[in-house]
Design a protein around this motif. Structure first.
Motif, mmCIF file in Angstrom:
data_model
loop_
_atom_site.group_PDB
_atom_site.id
_atom_site.type_symbol
_atom_site.label_atom_id
_atom_site.label_comp_id
_atom_site.label_asym_id
_atom_site.label_seq_id
_atom_site.Cartn_x
_atom_site.Cartn_y
_atom_site.Cartn_z
ATOM 1 N N LEU A 1 0.823 -1.208 0.000
ATOM 2 C CA LEU A 1 0.000 0.000 0.000
ATOM 3 C C LEU A 1 0.858 1.259 0.000
ATOM 4 O O LEU A 1 0.602 2.206 -0.754
ATOM 5 N N ILE B 1 1.020 4.083 -2.884
ATOM 6 C CA ILE B 1 0.780 5.499 -2.596
ATOM 7 C C ILE B 1 1.940 6.344 -3.117
ATOM 8 O O ILE B 1 1.747 7.388 -3.732
ATOM 9 N N LEU C 1 -10.185 -4.077 -3.739
ATOM 10 C CA LEU C 1 -9.952 -3.454 -2.420
ATOM 11 C C LEU C 1 -8.859 -2.381 -2.508
ATOM 12 O O LEU C 1 -8.999 -1.296 -1.942
ATOM 13 N N ALA D 1 -10.113 0.674 -4.304
ATOM 14 C CA ALA D 1 -11.014 1.435 -3.435
ATOM 15 C C ALA D 1 -10.201 2.262 -2.445
ATOM 16 O O ALA D 1 -10.487 3.439 -2.227
ATOM 17 N N GLY D 2 -9.170 1.649 -1.864
ATOM 18 C CA GLY D 2 -8.322 2.352 -0.895
ATOM 19 C C GLY D 2 -7.609 3.534 -1.540
ATOM 20 O O GLY D 2 -7.606 4.641 -1.004
ATOM 21 N N LEU D 3 -7.026 3.298 -2.719
ATOM 22 C CA LEU D 3 -6.293 4.374 -3.385
ATOM 23 C C LEU D 3 -7.228 5.511 -3.784
ATOM 24 O O LEU D 3 -6.906 6.683 -3.600
ATOM 25 N N TYR E 1 -10.045 6.210 -2.446
ATOM 26 C CA TYR E 1 -10.563 6.825 -1.220
ATOM 27 C C TYR E 1 -9.633 7.951 -0.748
ATOM 28 O O TYR E 1 -10.085 9.009 -0.334
ATOM 29 N N VAL E 2 -8.316 7.730 -0.837
ATOM 30 C CA VAL E 2 -7.392 8.781 -0.414
ATOM 31 C C VAL E 2 -7.069 9.756 -1.555
ATOM 32 O O VAL E 2 -6.170 10.581 -1.444
ATOM 33 N N LEU F 1 -6.003 9.050 -4.663
ATOM 34 C CA LEU F 1 -4.888 8.725 -5.550
ATOM 35 C C LEU F 1 -5.298 7.793 -6.697
ATOM 36 O O LEU F 1 -4.466 7.337 -7.457
ATOM 37 N N LEU G 1 -16.958 6.960 -1.416
ATOM 38 C CA LEU G 1 -16.874 6.835 0.045
ATOM 39 C C LEU G 1 -16.179 8.048 0.656
ATOM 40 O O LEU G 1 -16.584 8.544 1.707
ATOM 41 N N GLY H 1 -19.916 1.224 -0.098
ATOM 42 C CA GLY H 1 -19.224 0.233 0.733
ATOM 43 C C GLY H 1 -19.811 -1.148 0.526
ATOM 44 O O GLY H 1 -19.083 -2.137 0.373
ATOM 45 N N LEU H 2 -21.150 -1.198 0.489
ATOM 46 C CA LEU H 2 -21.813 -2.494 0.261
ATOM 47 C C LEU H 2 -21.424 -3.064 -1.094
ATOM 48 O O LEU H 2 -21.204 -4.272 -1.236
ATOM 49 N N ILE I 1 -18.627 -2.620 -2.702
ATOM 50 C CA ILE I 1 -17.257 -3.171 -2.620
ATOM 51 C C ILE I 1 -17.296 -4.534 -1.914
ATOM 52 O O ILE I 1 -16.734 -5.518 -2.407
ATOM 53 N N VAL I 2 -18.000 -4.585 -0.771
ATOM 54 C CA VAL I 2 -18.030 -5.826 0.004
ATOM 55 C C VAL I 2 -18.631 -6.962 -0.827
ATOM 56 O O VAL I 2 -18.065 -8.063 -0.895
ATOM 57 N N VAL J 1 -16.214 -8.031 -3.678
ATOM 58 C CA VAL J 1 -15.045 -8.761 -3.163
ATOM 59 C C VAL J 1 -15.474 -10.127 -2.622
ATOM 60 O O VAL J 1 -14.830 -11.152 -2.896
ATOM 61 N N ALA K 1 -13.755 -9.402 3.169
ATOM 62 C CA ALA K 1 -14.222 -8.603 2.034
ATOM 63 C C ALA K 1 -14.442 -7.134 2.391
ATOM 64 O O ALA K 1 -14.538 -6.294 1.507
ATOM 65 N N PRO L 1 -13.575 -3.487 3.261
ATOM 66 C CA PRO L 1 -12.411 -2.594 3.287
ATOM 67 C C PRO L 1 -12.348 -1.934 4.662
ATOM 68 O O PRO L 1 -13.384 -1.464 5.156
ATOM 69 N N PHE M 1 -11.315 0.823 5.781
ATOM 70 C CA PHE M 1 -11.707 2.231 5.932
ATOM 71 C C PHE M 1 -13.228 2.403 5.889
ATOM 72 O O PHE M 1 -13.773 3.313 6.493
ATOM 73 N N TRP M 2 -13.905 1.484 5.182
ATOM 74 C CA TRP M 2 -15.375 1.557 5.176
ATOM 75 C C TRP M 2 -15.935 1.079 6.523
ATOM 76 O O TRP M 2 -16.844 1.684 7.076
ATOM 77 N N MET N 1 -15.717 3.823 8.825
ATOM 78 C CA MET N 1 -16.787 4.816 8.663
ATOM 79 C C MET N 1 -18.080 4.332 9.322
ATOM 80 O O MET N 1 -18.806 5.112 9.928
ATOM 81 N N ILE O 1 -4.234 4.456 5.676
ATOM 82 C CA ILE O 1 -5.557 4.962 5.297
ATOM 83 C C ILE O 1 -6.426 5.201 6.527
ATOM 84 O O ILE O 1 -7.111 6.216 6.625
ATOM 85 N N PHE P 1 1.050 11.384 3.902
ATOM 86 C CA PHE P 1 0.091 12.097 3.063
ATOM 87 C C PHE P 1 0.322 13.601 3.088
ATOM 88 O O PHE P 1 0.249 14.264 2.055
#
Lengths: 273, 315
Positions: free
Chosen positions: A117, A121, A202, A205-207, A209-210, A212, A225, A243-244, A246-247, A250, B141, B143, B145-146, B149, B256, B271
């Motif tokens: 990660l 980044i 995943l 989504a993380g990238l 989210y921030v 990037l 998100l 979020g749902l 993504i879950v 995945v 499954a 994430p 960060f979610w 939240m 994150i 960051f």
């Protein structure tokens, strides 16, 4: 043999999201780039199925186009892993014990040692945030995974009689790898590909989210998100749907991967019978 | 064992050297002129030249690389361009948040995963097992960060039990600090616990099939005595490895989560460094995280070899 429940559930979820992404190219309930402050933060209803966001954009349409971004980035990242990793792994297995093999495997260990990660980044930060750089950043970490798994699979096949027969027949290592080894490790690659696909979703989504990953106005689940977080007191539901998505995506891919492994591995198949 | 240690130490050094080369290239060589990159497009050439001088960027890449690495070996990580303080000072402040967060998350994850994994293994095939496995499948499954939240929505927005983010500092008291780290630690721990519970279950199931377990049962031990006294200790070896790897992940993977909760940890420092184009900070903190991850992996390997002699022979 009957497919397992996890294979069926995984396949249904995966096909559902893939179709959602596919359909979004032809149709979405509303155009996603259309901002209309007058209809902002509408609750879910018959017109806006999942409501609207703070710019008045339709959440359902954003989710559909977001699926395209997330799935596209993850698939291309898996493509990089397979496209570079598998030839490297096959070549390393064909030259087992050579300096080339050693260099490839030690190089793999090196990439594994990095916190993925943080490096992703770093890459996106230096080269600029974009979907393409996110694909590269995630794809680089897929290379050693596929190199290792194809080398491992190939090594055991190189000792088998039919490979020996092919060598006696005068076939070169390259041809043996392509014609005999590759088709026999395809199952392994398929299962691993599904797992890396889900990890890619995943990571994307993380990238995003921030900030990037894919850049606005292109919607992506992670970006949605991040936007939702600023509105968490006013419209908490905005944080729920992406979020749902993504879950479920995945989860679907993980179940599909598990199901495929059970279905394709003759040893497990025999145990279940 | 000595031969194993030497080989492993050598590969540790090679990893660190390679990592430093990659990070140096990505940050200092690829963008062209780091000083111009840091100041942006409209910067005055004189200002760029002054910053280049200030940061010691005047020499060639090779000499800069050596001065950077030798500096780090002596604890000198350079000076931050935006904060105007030594990076080592910034890092040590931020470590006071990141390190306790990683440890807290690891404790939560282990405390949750081990019993849950054991129960699933002992009740294999029952509804409890299916329920636990289903939950862990979901946990993998989600994430983090979610999940974070959702925790904020529930515990900060609805129930108002915790604050939605921020860190009061350890000066405000140990409990206040711990409370601020609780939601972040839980959100980091849940997906990790899911993975660990699955590994604990399969490791335990594998040991339960061994001959010595049959012997233990045959000599009249109760199920509890068999599992606690014989199966669990052997099953814990692979589990310990994963716990070690997870610690490394938690240290670097909190990047994150620290952003979700506005925690002044190493992740946020990276960051901030990126958005302020403070390359000196980014370069050194990333290197430090890589060092931590590589080091933890090394210690796990060594500990593993110390416990399991077969591994030493193989190398």
């Amino acid at each position: 043999m009957k497919p397992t429940p996890s294979l069926i559930t995984g396949a249904i979820l995966t096909v559902f999201f893939l179709s959602l992404a596919g359909v979004s190219y032809l149709w979405t309930p509303f155009p996603v780039e259309q901002l209309d402050i007058g209809r902002k933060l509408q609750p879910p209803g018959s017109l806006f199925w999942l409501g609207t966001d703070h710019f008045g954009r339709d959440t359902a349409s954003m989710l559909m186009v977001g699926a395209r971004t997330s799935i596209g980035v993850a698939i291309l990242a898996v493509g990089i892993g397979i496209g570079i990793g598998v030839p490297l792994g096959l070549a390393a297995a064909a030259n087992h014990g050579s300096l080339f093999d050693e260099v490839i495997m030690r190089g793999n260990d090196l990439v594994f040692a990095f916190p993925a990660l943080v490096i992703a980044i770093l890459i996106t930060a230096v080269f600029g945030p974009s979907a393409v750089n996110a694909i590269l950043a995630i794809g680089i970490f897929n290379i050693p995974v596929f190199a290792r798994i194809s080398r491992g699979g190939a090594l055991s096949l190189w000792t088998l009689d039919y490979v020996l027969a092919a060598r006696v027949a005068g076939k070169r290592s390259f041809r043996i790898s392509v014609e005999h080894i590759l088709p026999n490790i395809a199952n392994l690659l398929l299962v691993q590909g599904t797992i890396q696909f889900s990890l890619g979703i995943l990571a994307e989504a993380g990238l995003s989210y921030v900030g990037l990953g894919a850049q606005p106005p292109t919607p992506s689940w992670g970006r949605m998100l991040a936007d939702a977080q600023t509105m968490i007191y006013m419209a908490p539901r905005l944080a729920v749907f992406p979020g749902l998505a993504i879950v479920l995506m995945v989860l679907g891919l993980n179940l599909l991967g598990d199901g495929l492994r059970d279905h394709l591995d003759p040893r497990i198949r025999r145990l279940r019978q | 064992m000595i031969r194993f240690l030497v080989t492993r130490l050598l590969s540790l050094c090679v990893s660190l050297i390679a990592a430093s080369v990659v990070i140096f290239c990505v940050i200092e060589v690829i963008p062209g002129d780091p000083a111009a990159f840091m100041l942006g497009l409209n910067a005055n050439p004189d200002t760029v030249a002054a910053l280049r001088e200030d940061l010691g960027l005047t020499g060639d890449a090779l000499s800069r690389y050596f001065s950077w690495t030798t500096g780090m070996l002596t604890g000198d990580f350079g000076t931050s361009y935006t904060y105007r303080v030594p990076v080592s000072e910034l890092v040590s402040d931020r470590l006071l948040v990141s390190l306790p967060l990683a440890v807290y998350a690891l404790i939560l994850s282990t405390a949750l995963a081990l019993p849950v994994g054991m129960i699933a293994a002992m009740r294999r095939g029952t509804l409890t097992d299916v329920g636990i496995m289903g939950t862990t499948q979901l946990g993998i499954a989600v994430p983090n960060f979610w999940f974070a939240m959702l925790l904020v929505l529930l515990f900060a927005v609805s129930l108002r039990l915790f604050s939605a983010g921020g860190f009061p500092g350890w000066d405000a008291g140990f409990l206040a600090g711990l409370k601020a780290l609780t939601l972040p630690a839980v959100s980091l721990a849940f997906p990790q616990a899911s993975i660990l519970a699955r590994i604990t279950r399969s490791a335990l199931l594998e040991t339960l099939n061994q001959d010595y377990i049959r012997t233990a049962r045959a000599k009249g031990l109760t199920e509890r005595q068999t599992i606690v006294g014989h199966a669990l200790r052997n099953a814990l070896i692979p589990v310990m490895t994963i716990i070690g790897l997870q610690f490394a992940f938690l240290l670097a993977g909190a990047v994150i989560i620290e952003n979700v909760f506005f925690l002044p940890g190493l992740g946020r420092l990276i960051f901030q460094g990126i958005t302020q184009r403070d390359l000196v900070v980014v370069e050194s903190v990333v290197m430090l995280l890589v060092f931590a991850v590589v080091m933890v992996n090394f210690l796990v390997d060594v500990a593993y070899a110390a416990i399991d002699p077969r591994l030493r022979i193989r190398t």
